[in-house]
Enzyme design. Structure first.
Site, PDB file in Angstrom:
ATOM      1  N   LYS A  45       0.736  -1.110  -0.115  1.00  0.00           N
ATOM      2  CA  LYS A  45      -0.082  -0.094   0.087  1.00  0.00           C
ATOM      3  C   LYS A  45       0.764   1.191   0.016  1.00  0.00           C
ATOM      4  CE  LYS A  45      -3.337   2.832   2.751  1.00  0.00           C
ATOM      5  NZ  LYS A  45      -3.832   2.887   4.035  1.00  0.00           N
ATOM      6  N   GLY A  92      -7.881   9.517   9.613  1.00  0.00           N
ATOM      7  CA  GLY A  92      -7.905   9.427  11.198  1.00  0.00           C
ATOM      8  C   GLY A  92      -9.237  10.393  11.509  1.00  0.00           C
ATOM      9  N   GLY A 127     -10.821   7.841   6.705  1.00  0.00           N
ATOM     10  CA  GLY A 127     -11.910   8.766   7.161  1.00  0.00           C
ATOM     11  C   GLY A 127     -13.233   7.845   7.424  1.00  0.00           C
ATOM     12  N   ASN A 186      -9.182   2.015  10.175  1.00  0.00           N
ATOM     13  CA  ASN A 186      -8.060   1.513  11.021  1.00  0.00           C
ATOM     14  C   ASN A 186      -8.748   2.249  12.272  1.00  0.00           C
ATOM     15  OD1 ASN A 186      -5.869   1.001  12.561  1.00  0.00           O
ATOM     16  ND2 ASN A 186      -4.539   2.725  11.894  1.00  0.00           N
ATOM     17  N   THR A 187      -8.591   3.516  12.404  1.00  0.00           N
ATOM     18  CA  THR A 187      -8.881   4.535  13.508  1.00  0.00           C
ATOM     19  C   THR A 187     -10.322   4.300  13.819  1.00  0.00           C
ATOM     20  OG1 THR A 187      -7.376   6.047  12.774  1.00  0.00           O
ATOM     21  CG2 THR A 187      -8.774   6.633  14.647  1.00  0.00           C
TER      22      THR A 187
END
Length: 332
Positions: free
Chosen positions: A175, A236, A263, A284-285
């Site tokens: 990535k 994030g 996002g 992720n976040t």
């Protein structure tokens, strides 16, 4: 003898005297599946053989129908999710940053059903070589590790990082992120394009984090990207998709998988991305910073699956005004 009647609002002439049943048989109607009104009086089904029609009778014959007429769109094909020649069951990719512990990360991964995790490349802590390591909790033989270039601001930095990742684990599917500056963490598309070309020529299969510019997305594909990963909103931020129009245009023009990255803050954001027709979603976040990451991971899994099914089904068109569910034609 000719009888003139009104049938469902239309004038008709009958060449012979008929009972209600005789009329229904002549019309090819099953008496058991309709109801008849004669001169505003219900005709009981048990009297159809006895009730004779008279000149000037007004009849309504009704039955049950569903509401409205649906268009017949072309069906969508549920193609498998294939990345660089490998097929994956799950269309959710999760990260490995920001969790309280590797153990929490592993539990969230299990709940998510994801088969790919993004991983960062960082220096070994030489002062404490016995620190827990990600590979002790998430087995790279069972889950695809996707090395990323988070924190890189030039093409050269990204290439160097991924060459080290390939040496460490033999991974060629990577990535790519090349950021413009530290506040927005927005991709520097000029450097991103250059790095994509360099990595592709070096044998890497490059999944590219990029802006939601449809023209730039196509250029990335042209220089060798195996997947296009437009941001939903800043990394994030958890703000969800801010430009559904641009992402839809990227999807329509892409010949490689389109994966919304950055996002995604909650399950509904993931569902929106999938309803647009994205091939997969990265979070992720949104999972790691949830009150309960494991529960959120499970929610993201269901949202991705539901969004995919909704895209395959095809949503109804949005309308500016109300539209009755039952048709007005045939109204008594």
């Amino acid at each position: 003898m000719t009888l003139n009647i009104t049938l469902n609002g239309e004038s008709r002439s009958l060449d012979q005297a008929l009972t209600v049943r005789g009329l229904l048989v002549s019309l090819g109607l099953d008496p058991g599946k309709i109801a008849v009104e004669r001169n505003r009086q219900i005709v009981p089904r048990s009297t159809y053989d006895q009730v004779a029609l008279g000149d000037g009778d007004r009849l309504e014959i009704v039955h049950f129908i569903g509401g409205g007429n649906a268009p017949v769109p072309m069906p969508r094909q549920d193609k498998p999710f294939v990345l660089a020649g490998k097929t994956y069951r799950s269309r959710l990719i999760i990260g490995t940053g920001k969790y309280k512990s590797y153990e929490d990360n592993a539990r969230a991964l299990e709940a998510s059903g994801a088969q790919i995790v993004t991983v960062a490349v960082r220096r070994v802590n030489l002062s404490d070589p016995n620190q827990p390591r990600l590979v002790d909790f998430i087995d790279p033989k069972k889950v695809t590790y996707l090395p990323n270039t988070a924190g890189c601001f030039t093409g050269e930095e990204a290439v160097r990082t991924l060459r080290l990742a390939r040496e460490a684990g033999g991974w060629s599917l990577v990535k790519l992120e090349v950021l413009g500056e530290k506040k927005l963490l927005y991709p520097d598309m000029i450097e991103t394009l250059r790095a994509t070309e360099m990595l592709s020529k070096d044998g890497f299969q490059v999944m590219v984090y990029c802006s939601d510019d449809p023209l730039m997305a196509k250029r990335l594909e042209d220089v060798g990207a195996v997947a296009i990963m437009p941001l939903a909103s800043p990394i994030g931020s958890g703000m969800g998709i801010q430009s559904t129009v641009n992402i839809r245009m990227i999807i329509e023009d892409a010949a490689v998988p389109v994966i919304v990255d950055a996002g995604i803050g909650t399950a509904s954001d993931a569902a929106v991305a999938m309803e647009l027709g994205c091939d997969a979603v990265i979070s992720n976040t949104g999972i790691a910073h949830a009150r309960d990451p494991v529960q959120m991971a499970a929610a993201m899994k269901l949202a991705v699956e539901a969004g995919r099914l909704a895209w395959l089904a095809g949503r109804m068109p949005k309308k500016a005004y109300a539209d009755p569910s039952s048709p007005l034609s045939g109204l008594i």
